[in-house]
Scaffold this motif. Structure first.
Motif, PDB file in Angstrom:
ATOM      1  N   ILE A 102       0.848  -1.180   0.000  1.00 56.35           N
ATOM      2  CA  ILE A 102       0.000   0.000   0.000  1.00 56.35           C
ATOM      3  C   ILE A 102       0.887   1.234   0.000  1.00 56.35           C
ATOM      4  CG2 ILE A 102      -1.811   1.244   1.232  1.00 56.35           C
ATOM      5  CD1 ILE A 102      -2.694  -1.422   0.148  1.00 56.35           C
ATOM      6  N   ALA A 103       0.731   2.064  -1.015  1.00 57.36           N
ATOM      7  CA  ALA A 103       1.534   3.276  -1.099  1.00 57.36           C
ATOM      8  C   ALA A 103       1.080   4.269  -0.054  1.00 57.36           C
ATOM      9  CB  ALA A 103       1.413   3.895  -2.491  1.00 57.36           C
ATOM     10  N   THR A 104       2.026   4.789   0.723  1.00 56.69           N
ATOM     11  CA  THR A 104       1.706   5.793   1.736  1.00 56.69           C
ATOM     12  C   THR A 104       2.464   7.084   1.499  1.00 56.69           C
ATOM     13  OG1 THR A 104       3.452   4.970   3.196  1.00 56.69           O
ATOM     14  CG2 THR A 104       1.251   4.028   3.469  1.00 56.69           C
ATOM     15  N   GLY A 105       3.177   7.196   0.414  1.00 52.35           N
ATOM     16  CA  GLY A 105       3.922   8.413   0.145  1.00 52.35           C
ATOM     17  C   GLY A 105       5.035   8.128  -0.839  1.00 52.35           C
ATOM     18  N   ASP A 106       5.918   9.090  -1.021  1.00 51.63           N
ATOM     19  CA  ASP A 106       7.005   8.924  -1.968  1.00 51.63           C
ATOM     20  C   ASP A 106       8.164   8.129  -1.379  1.00 51.63           C
ATOM     21  OD1 ASP A 106       5.543  10.462  -3.717  1.00 51.63           O
ATOM     22  OD2 ASP A 106       6.463  12.339  -3.020  1.00 51.63           O
ATOM     23  N   CYS A 107       8.123   7.867  -0.056  1.00 54.58           N
ATOM     24  CA  CYS A 107       9.307   7.321   0.580  1.00 54.58           C
ATOM     25  C   CYS A 107       9.212   5.842   0.873  1.00 54.58           C
ATOM     26  CB  CYS A 107       9.604   8.071   1.880  1.00 54.58           C
ATOM     27  SG  CYS A 107       8.250   7.895   3.083  1.00 54.58           S
ATOM     28  N   CYS A 108       8.019   5.306   1.049  1.00 57.62           N
ATOM     29  CA  CYS A 108       7.942   3.952   1.565  1.00 57.62           C
ATOM     30  C   CYS A 108       6.625   3.296   1.208  1.00 57.62           C
ATOM     31  CB  CYS A 108       8.114   3.951   3.082  1.00 57.62           C
ATOM     32  SG  CYS A 108       6.890   4.978   3.927  1.00 57.62           S
ATOM     33  N   TYR A 109       6.570   1.990   1.454  1.00 58.17           N
ATOM     34  CA  TYR A 109       5.370   1.199   1.240  1.00 58.17           C
ATOM     35  C   TYR A 109       5.093   0.375   2.486  1.00 58.17           C
ATOM     36  CZ  TYR A 109       5.919   2.354  -3.681  1.00 58.17           C
ATOM     37  OH  TYR A 109       6.044   3.035  -4.857  1.00 58.17           O
ATOM     38  N   LEU A 110       3.810   0.122   2.721  1.00 61.21           N
ATOM     39  CA  LEU A 110       3.402  -0.688   3.856  1.00 61.21           C
ATOM     40  C   LEU A 110       2.589  -1.867   3.360  1.00 61.21           C
ATOM     41  CD1 LEU A 110       2.235   1.993   6.461  1.00 61.21           C
ATOM     42  CD2 LEU A 110       4.415   0.773   6.403  1.00 61.21           C
ATOM     43  N   ASN A 111       2.909  -3.052   3.866  1.00 60.45           N
ATOM     44  CA  ASN A 111       2.083  -4.199   3.502  1.00 60.45           C
ATOM     45  C   ASN A 111       0.818  -4.210   4.365  1.00 60.45           C
ATOM     46  OD1 ASN A 111       2.584  -5.425   6.040  1.00 60.45           O
ATOM     47  ND2 ASN A 111       4.451  -6.402   5.268  1.00 60.45           N
ATOM     48  N   PRO A 112      -0.164  -5.027   4.031  1.00 59.33           N
ATOM     49  CA  PRO A 112      -1.437  -5.014   4.772  1.00 59.33           C
ATOM     50  C   PRO A 112      -1.293  -5.291   6.258  1.00 59.33           C
ATOM     51  CG  PRO A 112      -1.664  -6.188   2.695  1.00 59.33           C
ATOM     52  CD  PRO A 112      -0.202  -5.894   2.854  1.00 59.33           C
ATOM     53  N   LEU A 113      -0.327  -6.116   6.647  1.00 59.08           N
ATOM     54  CA  LEU A 113      -0.133  -6.418   8.068  1.00 59.08           C
ATOM     55  C   LEU A 113       0.187  -5.159   8.854  1.00 59.08           C
ATOM     56  CD1 LEU A 113       0.319  -8.240  10.538  1.00 59.08           C
ATOM     57  CD2 LEU A 113       2.651  -8.650   9.695  1.00 59.08           C
ATOM     58  N   VAL A 114       1.171  -4.406   8.375  1.00 56.71           N
ATOM     59  CA  VAL A 114       1.565  -3.176   9.068  1.00 56.71           C
ATOM     60  C   VAL A 114       0.448  -2.150   9.003  1.00 56.71           C
ATOM     61  CG1 VAL A 114       3.248  -1.307   9.138  1.00 56.71           C
ATOM     62  CG2 VAL A 114       3.994  -3.628   8.597  1.00 56.71           C
ATOM     63  N   ARG A 115      -0.191  -2.044   7.853  1.00 56.24           N
ATOM     64  CA  ARG A 115      -1.249  -1.049   7.672  1.00 56.24           C
ATOM     65  C   ARG A 115      -2.413  -1.291   8.628  1.00 56.24           C
ATOM     66  NH1 ARG A 115      -5.976  -0.996   4.585  1.00 56.24           N
ATOM     67  NH2 ARG A 115      -5.430  -3.038   3.760  1.00 56.24           N
ATOM     68  N   ARG A 116      -2.917  -2.529   8.676  1.00 56.07           N
ATOM     69  CA  ARG A 116      -4.061  -2.839   9.535  1.00 56.07           C
ATOM     70  C   ARG A 116      -3.693  -2.726  11.012  1.00 56.07           C
ATOM     71  NH1 ARG A 116      -8.551  -5.872   8.083  1.00 56.07           N
ATOM     72  NH2 ARG A 116      -8.285  -7.070  10.013  1.00 56.07           N
ATOM     73  N   THR A 117      -2.504  -3.201  11.358  1.00 55.71           N
ATOM     74  CA  THR A 117      -2.093  -3.145  12.763  1.00 55.71           C
ATOM     75  C   THR A 117      -1.963  -1.709  13.233  1.00 55.71           C
ATOM     76  OG1 THR A 117      -0.889  -5.248  12.528  1.00 55.71           O
ATOM     77  CG2 THR A 117      -0.355  -3.884  14.438  1.00 55.71           C
ATOM     78  N   CYS A 118      -1.329  -0.875  12.435  1.00 52.90           N
ATOM     79  CA  CYS A 118      -1.178   0.541  12.795  1.00 52.90           C
ATOM     80  C   CYS A 118      -2.529   1.243  12.860  1.00 52.90           C
ATOM     81  CB  CYS A 118      -0.267   1.245  11.791  1.00 52.90           C
ATOM     82  SG  CYS A 118       1.466   0.736  11.886  1.00 52.90           S
ATOM     83  N   ARG A 119      -3.444   0.870  11.967  1.00 51.01           N
ATOM     84  CA  ARG A 119      -4.757   1.509  11.970  1.00 51.01           C
ATOM     85  C   ARG A 119      -5.527   1.168  13.242  1.00 51.01           C
ATOM     86  NH1 ARG A 119      -9.045   0.011   7.374  1.00 51.01           N
ATOM     87  NH2 ARG A 119      -8.910  -1.978   8.472  1.00 51.01           N
ATOM     88  N   PHE A 120      -5.587  -0.114  13.580  1.00 51.69           N
ATOM     89  CA  PHE A 120      -6.341  -0.523  14.763  1.00 51.69           C
ATOM     90  C   PHE A 120      -5.712   0.014  16.049  1.00 51.69           C
ATOM     91  CE2 PHE A 120      -7.670  -4.395  12.145  1.00 51.69           C
ATOM     92  CZ  PHE A 120      -8.794  -3.740  11.675  1.00 51.69           C
ATOM     93  N   LEU A 121      -4.392  -0.060  16.136  1.00 50.53           N
ATOM     94  CA  LEU A 121      -3.715   0.433  17.342  1.00 50.53           C
ATOM     95  C   LEU A 121      -3.795   1.957  17.419  1.00 50.53           C
ATOM     96  CD1 LEU A 121      -0.523  -1.821  17.596  1.00 50.53           C
ATOM     97  CD2 LEU A 121      -2.644  -1.954  18.924  1.00 50.53           C
ATOM     98  N   GLY A 122      -3.696   2.622  16.272  1.00 51.99           N
ATOM     99  CA  GLY A 122      -3.796   4.075  16.267  1.00 51.99           C
ATOM    100  C   GLY A 122      -5.153   4.557  16.735  1.00 51.99           C
ATOM    101  N   VAL A 123      -6.206   3.927  16.216  1.00 52.14           N
ATOM    102  CA  VAL A 123      -7.563   4.288  16.636  1.00 52.14           C
ATOM    103  C   VAL A 123      -7.758   3.979  18.116  1.00 52.14           C
ATOM    104  CG1 VAL A 123     -10.011   3.744  16.335  1.00 52.14           C
ATOM    105  CG2 VAL A 123      -8.544   4.008  14.338  1.00 52.14           C
ATOM    106  N   TYR A 124      -7.231   2.838  18.547  1.00 52.69           N
ATOM    107  CA  TYR A 124      -7.397   2.462  19.960  1.00 52.69           C
ATOM    108  C   TYR A 124      -6.707   3.462  20.880  1.00 52.69           C
ATOM    109  CZ  TYR A 124      -6.908   0.069  24.377  1.00 52.69           C
ATOM    110  OH  TYR A 124      -6.933  -0.219  25.722  1.00 52.69           O
ATOM    111  N   MET A 125      -5.466   3.811  20.578  1.00 47.19           N
ATOM    112  CA  MET A 125      -4.727   4.738  21.428  1.00 47.19           C
ATOM    113  C   MET A 125      -5.357   6.126  21.414  1.00 47.19           C
ATOM    114  SD  MET A 125      -2.453   3.249  23.095  1.00 47.19           S
ATOM    115  CE  MET A 125      -1.588   1.676  23.143  1.00 47.19           C
TER     116      MET A 125
END
Length: 273
Positions: A102-125
């Motif tokens: 998943i493209a998140t910018g010009d610098c890096c890419y995130l696979n679904p594992l990192v994307r979903r984990t960060c989303r759920f933890l981000g919303v939770y925090m």
């Protein structure tokens, strides 16, 4: 598909919101920026004469334990669950090739594992800090007195002219006890422990129920979810049993925690999308 620049801008905007939320929670929790409302009391009011069982650290559920559980357990459960689900999807070739990066910018890419984990933890925090802010704001505005307030306040009833129990005392100088203990005893509504515990329990319960679709979990998921809610309920019961909060404080805390968790989750579709 969104380009890299809008996605990067959106990410930065979310980080700014998160940082502002954390800072506001810090000012409420560790500074005297916001003055607590000084609520008065009636002489010999039985609602505030319960025994003081010691500081929060000697409670059956001390703050250190509560904060460690509400921050650590959901983080561990979500991270492990997402890793297992990702491996199961990857090995079974159910993972759509379009979602492997998943493209998140010009610098890096995130696979679904990192994307979903960060989303759920981000919303939770975010919800956890928001719950803390709501609770602290309520405590500062109301200045509601703890059941053991008069035990810590140690008012001089003779000097206050309390020959009649119905006399109302409203000035702050009425107390002769420890200033810091008295200040903490003025911040009980709503109960922070009840709000944080039920928020963590409900968010994690909905996450488990809606994310885990494996066969054979029809009974395990409700048992785990109800177990989490039971622990949150017992946390509130303990606050009342130790005379640290009134029932109204605990119920208000439960309502705030449930409302914020429900608002953030909205529906199970947000977890599986």
């Amino acid at each position: 598909m969104l380009s890299g620049q809008p996605l990067t801008t959106m990410l930065y905007f979310q980080l700014v919101i998160m940082a502002g939320t954390v800072m506001l929670a810090y000012y409420f929790e560790y500074t005297d920026t916001f003055n607590v409302h000084v609520q008065g009391f009636f002489c010999y009011d039985n609602a505030y004469t319960k025994p003081y069982l010691g500081p929060e650290e000697v409670s059956a559920i001390p703050p250190a334990l509560l904060y460690a559980v509400v921050s650590g357990v959901p983080t561990l459960v979500i991270t492990v669950t997402e890793a297992v689900l990702f491996l199961m999807q990857y090995t079974s070739k159910d993972l759509d090739s379009r979602k492997k990066t998943i493209a998140t910018g010009d610098c890096c890419y995130l696979n679904p594992l990192v994307r979903r984990t960060c989303r759920f933890l981000g919303v939770y925090m975010f919800g956890l800090f928001t719950t803390d802010i709501f609770v602290n704001a309520g405590q500062v505005v109301t200045g509601n007195l703890a059941p053991h307030f008069l035990t810590l306040c140690k008012p001089n009833y003779t000097a206050l002219g309390c020959q009649q129990a119905l006399r109302y005392i409203s000035h702050q100088e009425a107390c002769t006890g420890n200033v810091e203990d008295i200040l903490r005893a003025r911040k009980t509504f709503p109960s922070k422990e009840a709000a944080l515990s039920v928020y963590a329990a409900l968010y994690l319960a909905i996450y488990i129920t809606c994310s885990v679709k494996a066969k054979g979990t029809r009974l395990a998921k409700p048992v785990m979810s109800l177990g989490l809610m039971c622990l949150a309920f017992l946390t509130g019961i303990n606050r009342v049993a130790e005379y640290r909060n009134h029932w109204s404080d605990v119920i208000a805390g439960f309502i705030i925690g449930v409302a914020i968790a429900t608002f953030l989750v909205r529906s199970c579709a947000s977890f599986v999308s």
